[in-house]
Design a protein around this motif. Structure first.
Motif, PDB file in Angstrom:
ATOM      1  N   TYR A  95       0.843  -1.193   0.000  1.00 37.17           N
ATOM      2  CA  TYR A  95       0.000   0.000   0.000  1.00 37.17           C
ATOM      3  C   TYR A  95       0.881   1.247   0.000  1.00 37.17           C
ATOM      4  O   TYR A  95       2.034   1.211   0.443  1.00 37.17           O
ATOM      5  N   SER A  96       0.313   2.353  -0.474  1.00 32.69           N
ATOM      6  CA  SER A  96       1.058   3.607  -0.460  1.00 32.69           C
ATOM      7  C   SER A  96       0.103   4.791  -0.458  1.00 32.69           C
ATOM      8  O   SER A  96      -0.967   4.742  -1.073  1.00 32.69           O
ATOM      9  N   HIS A  97       0.494   5.840   0.266  1.00 29.84           N
ATOM     10  CA  HIS A  97      -0.183   7.131   0.191  1.00 29.84           C
ATOM     11  C   HIS A  97       0.554   8.083  -0.749  1.00 29.84           C
ATOM     12  O   HIS A  97       0.102   9.205  -0.967  1.00 29.84           O
ATOM     13  N   LYS A  98       1.679   7.605  -1.306  1.00 30.20           N
ATOM     14  CA  LYS A  98       2.534   8.481  -2.108  1.00 30.20           C
ATOM     15  C   LYS A  98       2.463   8.192  -3.609  1.00 30.20           C
ATOM     16  O   LYS A  98       2.654   9.098  -4.418  1.00 30.20           O
ATOM     17  N   VAL A  99       2.246   6.940  -3.976  1.00 30.02           N
ATOM     18  CA  VAL A  99       2.217   6.573  -5.397  1.00 30.02           C
ATOM     19  C   VAL A  99       0.977   5.742  -5.696  1.00 30.02           C
ATOM     20  O   VAL A  99       0.389   5.129  -4.800  1.00 30.02           O
ATOM     21  N   LYS A 100       0.606   5.729  -6.967  1.00 32.74           N
ATOM     22  CA  LYS A 100      -0.571   4.981  -7.410  1.00 32.74           C
ATOM     23  C   LYS A 100      -0.207   3.599  -7.950  1.00 32.74           C
ATOM     24  O   LYS A 100      -1.041   2.710  -8.005  1.00 32.74           O
ATOM     25  N   LYS A 101       1.062   3.447  -8.361  1.00 30.38           N
ATOM     26  CA  LYS A 101       1.530   2.174  -8.906  1.00 30.38           C
ATOM     27  C   LYS A 101       2.894   1.849  -8.305  1.00 30.38           C
ATOM     28  O   LYS A 101       3.687   2.753  -8.044  1.00 30.38           O
ATOM     29  N   ALA A 102       3.163   0.570  -8.129  1.00 29.54           N
ATOM     30  CA  ALA A 102       4.449   0.165  -7.567  1.00 29.54           C
ATOM     31  C   ALA A 102       5.609   0.624  -8.442  1.00 29.54           C
ATOM     32  O   ALA A 102       6.681   0.973  -7.932  1.00 29.54           O
ATOM     33  N   ASP A 103       5.401   0.643  -9.750  1.00 26.35           N
ATOM     34  CA  ASP A 103       6.462   1.076 -10.659  1.00 26.35           C
ATOM     35  C   ASP A 103       6.858   2.528 -10.433  1.00 26.35           C
ATOM     36  O   ASP A 103       7.944   2.956 -10.851  1.00 26.35           O
ATOM     37  N   ASP A 104       5.975   3.307  -9.792  1.00 25.78           N
ATOM     38  CA  ASP A 104       6.245   4.726  -9.571  1.00 25.78           C
ATOM     39  C   ASP A 104       7.117   4.987  -8.339  1.00 25.78           C
ATOM     40  O   ASP A 104       7.497   6.140  -8.081  1.00 25.78           O
ATOM     41  N   LEU A 105       7.426   3.943  -7.579  1.00 24.82           N
ATOM     42  CA  LEU A 105       8.320   4.124  -6.433  1.00 24.82           C
ATOM     43  C   LEU A 105       9.689   4.587  -6.933  1.00 24.82           C
ATOM     44  O   LEU A 105      10.264   3.994  -7.844  1.00 24.82           O
ATOM     45  N   LYS A 106      10.198   5.633  -6.319  1.00 22.70           N
ATOM     46  CA  LYS A 106      11.469   6.206  -6.759  1.00 22.70           C
ATOM     47  C   LYS A 106      12.653   5.426  -6.196  1.00 22.70           C
ATOM     48  O   LYS A 106      12.531   4.689  -5.212  1.00 22.70           O
ATOM     49  N   SER A 107      13.778   5.607  -6.794  1.00 25.07           N
ATOM     50  CA  SER A 107      15.002   4.992  -6.301  1.00 25.07           C
ATOM     51  C   SER A 107      15.276   5.466  -4.876  1.00 25.07           C
ATOM     52  O   SER A 107      15.192   6.657  -4.577  1.00 25.07           O
ATOM     53  N   GLY A 108      15.559   4.516  -3.996  1.00 23.91           N
ATOM     54  CA  GLY A 108      15.819   4.854  -2.602  1.00 23.91           C
ATOM     55  C   GLY A 108      14.582   4.985  -1.746  1.00 23.91           C
ATOM     56  O   GLY A 108      14.667   5.394  -0.583  1.00 23.91           O
ATOM     57  N   ALA A 109      13.413   4.630  -2.290  1.00 20.44           N
ATOM     58  CA  ALA A 109      12.166   4.718  -1.534  1.00 20.44           C
ATOM     59  C   ALA A 109      12.219   3.815  -0.308  1.00 20.44           C
ATOM     60  O   ALA A 109      12.875   2.765  -0.303  1.00 20.44           O
ATOM     61  N   THR A 110      11.510   4.231   0.741  1.00 17.21           N
ATOM     62  CA  THR A 110      11.453   3.453   1.979  1.00 17.21           C
ATOM     63  C   THR A 110      10.162   2.655   2.030  1.00 17.21           C
ATOM     64  O   THR A 110       9.075   3.208   1.841  1.00 17.21           O
ATOM     65  N   VAL A 111      10.291   1.356   2.289  1.00 19.71           N
ATOM     66  CA  VAL A 111       9.143   0.456   2.365  1.00 19.71           C
ATOM     67  C   VAL A 111       9.099  -0.168   3.754  1.00 19.71           C
ATOM     68  O   VAL A 111      10.073  -0.779   4.204  1.00 19.71           O
ATOM     69  N   ALA A 112       7.985  -0.005   4.450  1.00 16.33           N
ATOM     70  CA  ALA A 112       7.808  -0.640   5.757  1.00 16.33           C
ATOM     71  C   ALA A 112       7.374  -2.085   5.562  1.00 16.33           C
ATOM     72  O   ALA A 112       6.547  -2.379   4.692  1.00 16.33           O
ATOM     73  N   ILE A 113       7.941  -2.971   6.375  1.00 17.57           N
ATOM     74  CA  ILE A 113       7.574  -4.385   6.332  1.00 17.57           C
ATOM     75  C   ILE A 113       7.428  -4.898   7.760  1.00 17.57           C
ATOM     76  O   ILE A 113       8.031  -4.354   8.686  1.00 17.57           O
ATOM     77  N   PRO A 114       6.604  -5.940   7.961  1.00 16.76           N
ATOM     78  CA  PRO A 114       6.468  -6.501   9.314  1.00 16.76           C
ATOM     79  C   PRO A 114       7.808  -7.044   9.798  1.00 16.76           C
ATOM     80  O   PRO A 114       8.614  -7.551   9.003  1.00 16.76           O
ATOM     81  N   ASN A 115       8.047  -6.975  11.113  1.00 18.83           N
ATOM     82  CA  ASN A 115       9.353  -7.396  11.638  1.00 18.83           C
ATOM     83  C   ASN A 115       9.361  -8.784  12.261  1.00 18.83           C
ATOM     84  O   ASN A 115      10.418  -9.255  12.680  1.00 18.83           O
ATOM     85  N   ASP A 116       8.193  -9.468  12.347  1.00 20.91           N
ATOM     86  CA  ASP A 116       8.233 -10.839  12.861  1.00 20.91           C
ATOM     87  C   ASP A 116       8.734 -11.755  11.751  1.00 20.91           C
ATOM     88  O   ASP A 116       8.569 -11.479  10.567  1.00 20.91           O
ATOM     89  N   THR A 117       9.359 -12.843  12.143  1.00 23.35           N
ATOM     90  CA  THR A 117      10.107 -13.678  11.214  1.00 23.35           C
ATOM     91  C   THR A 117       9.315 -14.082   9.973  1.00 23.35           C
ATOM     92  O   THR A 117       9.746 -13.859   8.843  1.00 23.35           O
TER      93      THR A 117
END
Length: 277
Positions: free
Chosen positions: A124-146
């Motif tokens: 999900y994103s509040h910044k882009v409409k498509k995954a391809d639009d993520l810029k170089s160096g973008a930060t992606v949050a992911i769950p931290n449990d194994t």
């Protein structure tokens, strides 16, 4: 969810006291799991698990002769520890890879009873409409449990944003990324925090239950979702080993996989939660 009682410190303290007074077996099991004549208390994540259980409680349980009580937990640890120590008789919130990892690390003895639904993991994103639009160096949050971290990375890999090292399984971390063409940066958070991070990161991989409870509609709002076909992450009713034949558990398992519950899931969640039966 209005009729669902939330777990509190008071409940847990009372449960601990009860356990101290009523331990009755060689493994310290409590009367809440041994006494099959009382209500069946089930620990569940608020959405969609508790909502599904409350549908069963309000529409199906009485006719089946089942006294069902639902306790909400907002984390992925306490439902299993409460099931293990007998504070509750069952839980409904997790998938097999997560349970395997939990049992291994915690020394618990939780086993699945019946698989009910799948919540597709999504980006999900509040910044882009498509995954391809993520810029170089973008930060992606992911769950931290194994397990959910590995699952999130696999999703990103399946969609071409990264490439994982060959043979990486359910313990993959960002260190197991072999190729990262967009030079994505990863912010590891508790699973429940990932949807709340969307204003602070460029995108986040969010578990289906947390997406729904935060107001997101996975089938509509996700940049992409896991495929349901052949997916090993179905969520199931689980109990401490030895309680599988509890008549209350058998009744609940049958109700959770009934045509009525299938229709409820399909009508309410519109593809954001998918029946697995």
């Amino acid at each position: 969810m209005r009729n669902t009682a939330k777990i509190t410190a008071t409940f847990l303290a009372a449960g601990a006291l009860t356990l101290g007074l009523t331990a009755c077996g060689p493994d310290g099991g409590s009367s809440s799991s041994a006494d099959t004549s009382g209500p069946l208390i089930v620990a569940a994540s608020p959405t969609p698990h508790a909502e599904i259980l409350n549908y069963v409680k309000d529409h199906l349980a009485k006719k089946a002769g089942l006294d069902l009580q639902v306790r909400e937990f907002t984390d992925y640890v306490t439902p299993n520890t409460a099931t293990e120590d007998g504070s509750v008789g069952a839980n409904y919130f997790q998938n097999q890879p997560y349970l395997d990892d939990f049992n291994k690390k915690r020394g618990t003895h939780i086993v699945p009873v019946v698989t009910v639904h799948l919540e597709p993991l999504g980006l999900y994103s509040h910044k882009v409409k498509k995954a391809d639009d993520l810029k170089s160096g973008a930060t992606v949050a992911i769950p931290n449990d194994t397990v959910n971290e590995a699952r999130a990375l696999k999703l990103l890999g399946d969609k071409g944003l990264i490439t994982l090292k060959s043979g990486v399984g359910n313990e993959a971390t960002p260190q197991d990324i072999a190729a990262n063409p967009k030079h994505l940066k990863f912010k590891e958070l508790e699973a429940a925090q990932t949807p709340r991070s969307l204003d602070d990161v460029d995108a986040a991989v969010v578990n289906g239950n947390y997406a729904i409870s935060s107001g997101l509609k996975p089938a509509k709002d996700a940049l992409f979702l896991e495929s349901a076909k052949g997916n090993p992450y179905g969520n199931f009713l689980a109990v401490k080993k030895g309680s599988e034949k509890d008549p209350r558990v058998k009744k609940l398992a049958a109700l959770l996989t009934s045509p009525e519950v299938k229709k409820f899931i399909e009508d309410k969640y519109q593809g954001s939660v998918i029946p697995s039966f």
